[in-house]
Design a protein around this motif. Sequence first.
Motif, PDB file in Angstrom:
ATOM      1  N   ALA A   1       7.199  17.123   4.259  1.00  0.00           N
ATOM      2  CA  ALA A   1       6.149  17.841   3.364  1.00  0.00           C
ATOM      3  C   ALA A   1       5.615  16.865   2.067  1.00  0.00           C
ATOM      4  N   TYR A   2       6.457  16.211   1.440  1.00  0.00           N
ATOM      5  CA  TYR A   2       6.133  15.277   0.546  1.00  0.00           C
ATOM      6  C   TYR A   2       5.378  14.262   1.139  1.00  0.00           C
ATOM      7  N   ALA A   3       6.012  13.525   2.275  1.00  0.00           N
ATOM      8  CA  ALA A   3       5.373  12.697   2.800  1.00  0.00           C
ATOM      9  C   ALA A   3       3.988  12.733   3.468  1.00  0.00           C
ATOM     10  N   ASP A   4       3.696  14.128   3.790  1.00  0.00           N
ATOM     11  CA  ASP A   4       2.387  14.548   4.095  1.00  0.00           C
ATOM     12  C   ASP A   4       1.506  14.525   3.082  1.00  0.00           C
ATOM     13  N   LYS A   5       1.747  14.830   1.736  1.00  0.00           N
ATOM     14  CA  LYS A   5       0.846  14.980   0.737  1.00  0.00           C
ATOM     15  C   LYS A   5       0.633  13.545   0.078  1.00  0.00           C
ATOM     16  N   VAL A   6       1.469  12.536   0.236  1.00  0.00           N
ATOM     17  CA  VAL A   6       1.545  10.981  -0.009  1.00  0.00           C
ATOM     18  C   VAL A   6       0.287  10.518   0.905  1.00  0.00           C
ATOM     19  N   PHE A   7       0.359  10.907   2.132  1.00  0.00           N
ATOM     20  CA  PHE A   7      -0.530  10.244   3.120  1.00  0.00           C
ATOM     21  C   PHE A   7      -1.870  11.026   3.247  1.00  0.00           C
ATOM     22  N   SER A   8      -1.823  12.257   2.751  1.00  0.00           N
ATOM     23  CA  SER A   8      -3.138  12.919   2.787  1.00  0.00           C
ATOM     24  C   SER A   8      -4.423  12.602   2.205  1.00  0.00           C
ATOM     25  N   ASN A   9      -4.317  11.418   1.244  1.00  0.00           N
ATOM     26  CA  ASN A   9      -5.552  10.711   0.935  1.00  0.00           C
ATOM     27  C   ASN A   9      -5.989   9.573   1.537  1.00  0.00           C
ATOM     28  N   ASP A  10      -5.455   9.519   2.844  1.00  0.00           N
ATOM     29  CA  ASP A  10      -5.907   8.161   3.640  1.00  0.00           C
ATOM     30  C   ASP A  10      -7.350   8.458   4.341  1.00  0.00           C
TER      31      ASP A  10
ATOM     32  N   THR B   1      12.004   2.574   9.714  1.00  0.00           N
ATOM     33  CA  THR B   1      10.828   1.263   9.852  1.00  0.00           C
ATOM     34  C   THR B   1       9.544   1.733   9.349  1.00  0.00           C
ATOM     35  N   ASN B   2       9.182   3.045   9.519  1.00  0.00           N
ATOM     36  CA  ASN B   2       7.766   3.414   9.289  1.00  0.00           C
ATOM     37  C   ASN B   2       7.559   3.816   7.839  1.00  0.00           C
ATOM     38  N   SER B   3       6.387   3.599   7.164  1.00  0.00           N
ATOM     39  CA  SER B   3       5.975   4.001   6.131  1.00  0.00           C
ATOM     40  C   SER B   3       6.094   5.644   5.736  1.00  0.00           C
ATOM     41  N   TYR B   4       5.591   6.463   6.776  1.00  0.00           N
ATOM     42  CA  TYR B   4       5.712   7.810   6.650  1.00  0.00           C
ATOM     43  C   TYR B   4       7.217   8.111   6.298  1.00  0.00           C
ATOM     44  N   GLU B   5       8.114   7.933   7.151  1.00  0.00           N
ATOM     45  CA  GLU B   5       9.502   8.154   7.086  1.00  0.00           C
ATOM     46  C   GLU B   5      10.023   7.549   5.782  1.00  0.00           C
ATOM     47  N   LEU B   6       9.700   6.275   5.359  1.00  0.00           N
ATOM     48  CA  LEU B   6      10.204   5.672   4.153  1.00  0.00           C
ATOM     49  C   LEU B   6       9.549   6.662   2.973  1.00  0.00           C
ATOM     50  N   ALA B   7       8.505   7.161   2.843  1.00  0.00           N
ATOM     51  CA  ALA B   7       7.753   7.894   1.858  1.00  0.00           C
ATOM     52  C   ALA B   7       8.904   9.269   1.800  1.00  0.00           C
ATOM     53  N   ALA B   8       9.078   9.825   2.827  1.00  0.00           N
ATOM     54  CA  ALA B   8      10.102  11.101   2.932  1.00  0.00           C
ATOM     55  C   ALA B   8      11.328  10.746   2.604  1.00  0.00           C
ATOM     56  N   TYR B   9      11.718   9.527   2.749  1.00  0.00           N
ATOM     57  CA  TYR B   9      13.062   8.944   2.146  1.00  0.00           C
ATOM     58  C   TYR B   9      13.063   8.892   0.396  1.00  0.00           C
ATOM     59  N   TYR B  10      12.021   8.370   0.182  1.00  0.00           N
ATOM     60  CA  TYR B  10      11.785   8.207  -1.273  1.00  0.00           C
ATOM     61  C   TYR B  10      12.124   9.611  -2.047  1.00  0.00           C
ATOM     62  N   HIS B  11      11.562  10.703  -1.622  1.00  0.00           N
ATOM     63  CA  HIS B  11      11.372  11.966  -2.040  1.00  0.00           C
ATOM     64  C   HIS B  11      12.679  12.742  -2.042  1.00  0.00           C
TER      65      HIS B  11
ATOM     66  N   SER C   1       0.882  -1.059  -0.081  1.00  0.00           N
ATOM     67  CA  SER C   1       0.100   0.109   0.025  1.00  0.00           C
ATOM     68  C   SER C   1       0.706   1.366   0.153  1.00  0.00           C
ATOM     69  N   LEU C   2       2.126   1.196   0.573  1.00  0.00           N
ATOM     70  CA  LEU C   2       2.953   2.522   0.617  1.00  0.00           C
ATOM     71  C   LEU C   2       3.368   2.677  -1.052  1.00  0.00           C
ATOM     72  N   ILE C   3       3.852   1.626  -1.610  1.00  0.00           N
ATOM     73  CA  ILE C   3       4.233   2.013  -2.840  1.00  0.00           C
ATOM     74  C   ILE C   3       2.945   2.356  -3.866  1.00  0.00           C
ATOM     75  N   ILE C   4       1.661   1.929  -3.666  1.00  0.00           N
ATOM     76  CA  ILE C   4       0.517   2.361  -4.286  1.00  0.00           C
ATOM     77  C   ILE C   4       0.311   3.957  -3.857  1.00  0.00           C
ATOM     78  N   LYS C   5       0.511   4.214  -2.870  1.00  0.00           N
ATOM     79  CA  LYS C   5       0.266   5.650  -2.528  1.00  0.00           C
ATOM     80  C   LYS C   5       1.316   6.325  -3.045  1.00  0.00           C
ATOM     81  N   ILE C   6       2.474   6.149  -3.143  1.00  0.00           N
ATOM     82  CA  ILE C   6       3.637   6.714  -3.675  1.00  0.00           C
ATOM     83  C   ILE C   6       3.303   6.984  -5.130  1.00  0.00           C
ATOM     84  N   ILE C   7       3.104   5.837  -6.005  1.00  0.00           N
ATOM     85  CA  ILE C   7       3.045   5.908  -7.384  1.00  0.00           C
ATOM     86  C   ILE C   7       1.568   6.596  -7.868  1.00  0.00           C
ATOM     87  N   THR C   8       0.629   6.542  -6.855  1.00  0.00           N
ATOM     88  CA  THR C   8      -0.755   7.252  -7.034  1.00  0.00           C
ATOM     89  C   THR C   8      -0.524   8.773  -6.748  1.00  0.00           C
TER      90      THR C   8
END
Length: 168
Positions: A159-168, A139-149, A39-46
């Motif tokens: 701020a990027y991670a906030d956007k990725v997770f804003s559609n939860d 270890t957590n998805s939020y920080e991994l999303a930040a790392y991805y960016h 679901s993290l990868i789906i959130k990022i690619i979406t």
Amino acid sequence: MMKIFLFFLLLLVSCFSYSNNSLHNFVQKACNTNDLDTSLIIKIITHESKSYFKSKAQPWPWTLNINGRGYYFNSYAEALTYAKEALKKKPRRFGVGLGQIEWSYHKGRFKDLSEALDPYKNIVVVRDILLEGKRIGITNSYELAAYYHRPVRDSIAFAYADKVFSND
């Protein structure tokens, strides 16, 4: 053989809007690991290649981002032709495919631009970047999303991670 593969891939991707389960299965197959939450990868690619179908956000594989402007194409061939021409102009920023992989930083992860636009390979690179974050102890998805960016995980990354997770 490549045309048959692309036909079925396009068919699969067009079905994403009808079945989140199909998207989940496609991402799970590309990732081939239990070390990451699909679901993290789906959130990022979406977030990265967002298009809309019936007002619902979905990823779109034939997406480019050139100097901050998104371009959406109807086919792999159209996106690849445009991408090749755009690179001749040496853009400052150039994001490719589902994960909007930044070409200047990550082109070495692909054999060429055509591979970067392959949805399966693009997702594999998204996975690889996230796994690199896990290897350094995230270890957590939020920080991994930040790392991805931004691997430095600064305020821009979060701020990027906030956007990725804003559609939860």
